[in-house]
Design a protein around this motif. Structure first.
Motif, PDB file in Angstrom:
ATOM      1  N   TYR A   1       0.714  -2.267  -3.702  1.00 62.96           N
ATOM      2  CA  TYR A   1       1.707  -1.237  -4.023  1.00 62.96           C
ATOM      3  C   TYR A   1       1.557  -0.015  -3.115  1.00 62.96           C
ATOM      4  CZ  TYR A   1       4.361   2.079  -6.909  1.00 62.96           C
ATOM      5  OH  TYR A   1       5.248   3.021  -7.367  1.00 62.96           O
ATOM      6  N   TYR A   2       0.321   0.464  -2.981  1.00 60.94           N
ATOM      7  CA  TYR A   2       0.112   1.687  -2.200  1.00 60.94           C
ATOM      8  C   TYR A   2      -0.050   1.431  -0.699  1.00 60.94           C
ATOM      9  CZ  TYR A   2      -0.065   4.441  -6.404  1.00 60.94           C
ATOM     10  OH  TYR A   2       0.274   5.068  -7.568  1.00 60.94           O
ATOM     11  N   TYR A   3      -0.559   0.281  -0.323  1.00 56.11           N
ATOM     12  CA  TYR A   3      -0.761  -0.009   1.098  1.00 56.11           C
ATOM     13  C   TYR A   3       0.536  -0.417   1.785  1.00 56.11           C
ATOM     14  CZ  TYR A   3      -2.638  -2.287   5.278  1.00 56.11           C
ATOM     15  OH  TYR A   3      -2.904  -2.672   6.570  1.00 56.11           O
TER      16      TYR A   3
ATOM     17  N   HIS B   1       4.273   1.716  -0.710  1.00 59.29           N
ATOM     18  CA  HIS B   1       4.289   3.183  -0.707  1.00 59.29           C
ATOM     19  C   HIS B   1       3.118   3.737   0.100  1.00 59.29           C
ATOM     20  CE1 HIS B   1       7.463   3.309  -3.724  1.00 59.29           C
ATOM     21  NE2 HIS B   1       6.842   2.289  -4.302  1.00 59.29           N
ATOM     22  N   PRO B   2       3.096   3.466   1.392  1.00 61.18           N
ATOM     23  CA  PRO B   2       1.967   3.934   2.219  1.00 61.18           C
ATOM     24  C   PRO B   2       1.875   5.461   2.255  1.00 61.18           C
ATOM     25  CG  PRO B   2       3.726   3.044   3.591  1.00 61.18           C
ATOM     26  CD  PRO B   2       4.112   2.770   2.165  1.00 61.18           C
ATOM     27  N   ASN B   3       0.656   5.930   2.407  1.00 60.57           N
ATOM     28  CA  ASN B   3       0.353   7.370   2.520  1.00 60.57           C
ATOM     29  C   ASN B   3       0.722   8.170   1.277  1.00 60.57           C
ATOM     30  OD1 ASN B   3      -0.539   6.982   5.238  1.00 60.57           O
ATOM     31  ND2 ASN B   3       1.617   6.906   5.835  1.00 60.57           N
ATOM     32  N   THR B   4       0.752   7.518   0.123  1.00 55.11           N
ATOM     33  CA  THR B   4       1.038   8.236  -1.121  1.00 55.11           C
ATOM     34  C   THR B   4      -0.114   8.124  -2.116  1.00 55.11           C
ATOM     35  OG1 THR B   4       2.142   6.333  -2.132  1.00 55.11           O
ATOM     36  CG2 THR B   4       3.528   7.895  -0.901  1.00 55.11           C
ATOM     37  N   SER B   5      -1.208   7.497  -1.715  1.00 59.56           N
ATOM     38  CA  SER B   5      -2.322   7.296  -2.639  1.00 59.56           C
ATOM     39  C   SER B   5      -3.445   8.283  -2.347  1.00 59.56           C
ATOM     40  CB  SER B   5      -2.853   5.864  -2.517  1.00 59.56           C
ATOM     41  OG  SER B   5      -3.376   5.652  -1.224  1.00 59.56           O
ATOM     42  N   LEU B   6      -4.351   8.373  -3.280  1.00 60.13           N
ATOM     43  CA  LEU B   6      -5.532   9.213  -3.150  1.00 60.13           C
ATOM     44  C   LEU B   6      -6.732   8.361  -3.519  1.00 60.13           C
ATOM     45  CD1 LEU B   6      -6.933  12.013  -2.866  1.00 60.13           C
ATOM     46  CD2 LEU B   6      -6.506  12.302  -5.319  1.00 60.13           C
TER      47      LEU B   6
END
Length: 177
Positions: free
Chosen positions: A39-41, A44-49
């Motif tokens: 999901y994050y990779y 929605h890249p560059n939206t995770s912490l």
């Protein structure tokens, strides 16, 4: 949330290549661990912490390749699992600083494993299990039950909620009538 549900329903998990054929395979890649990585990779890249793994989802693992459960980060010679040059040894993290524990390496508390080996990992796993049973004890008390069980297997470690090693030795939570 709906996007995650849609991803699961679509079911695009490939045996040798993971979610979307691009994220995986790795231990847990079919589960929420792999799903959230996908999901994050990819979606929605560059939206995770990235959270500190010693505080969140703590597993008590050796931080370097090539070590065992008694090798410390300072004495290990392998590379850091997370790709960094300096490895934080989560097995040294004080229990009061840990928010959540992942029991994969330490095994599930209800397996009543005493973790008697004198290794860095086993010592931390004993603390994890003891804390889990401390919380179980508090729950029992809140339900009007005794805060300790009748089990004799490592009674101090398991608060009396284990009769013997293994899942069959675990004394189930008793709900009031």
């Amino acid at each position: 949330y709906n996007e995650l549900v849609d991803t699961v329903r679509k079911g695009d998990f490939r045996e040798r290549h993971g979610w979307g054929g691009k994220v995986g395979p790795f231990f847990g890649s079919m589960t929420i661990q792999g799903l959230l990585s996908y999901y994050y990779y990819l979606l929605h890249p560059n939206t995770s912490l990235e959270l500190n793994r010693c505080v969140y989802n703590q597993m008590s693992e050796n931080p370097r390749t090539g070590g065992d459960d008694n090798t410390t980060a300072a004495s290990a010679v392998g590379k850091c699992w997370d790709g960094r040059d300096i490895c934080e040894d989560c097995r040294q993290t004080n229990l009061s600083n840990i928010v959540s524990i992942h029991f994969t390496l330490c095994q599930k508390p209800w397996l009543c494993m005493a973790m008697q080996r004198n290794t860095v990992q086993s010592k931390q796993c004993r603390k994890f299990h003891h804390e889990w049973f401390r919380i179980r004890s508090s729950l029992e008390e809140s339900l009007g039950n005794n805060s300790t069980g009748t089990g004799k297997w490592f009674k101090e470690q398991f608060y009396g909620f284990c009769n013997r090693y293994g899942q069959r030795g675990y004394l189930q939570l008793q709900f009031p009538d």
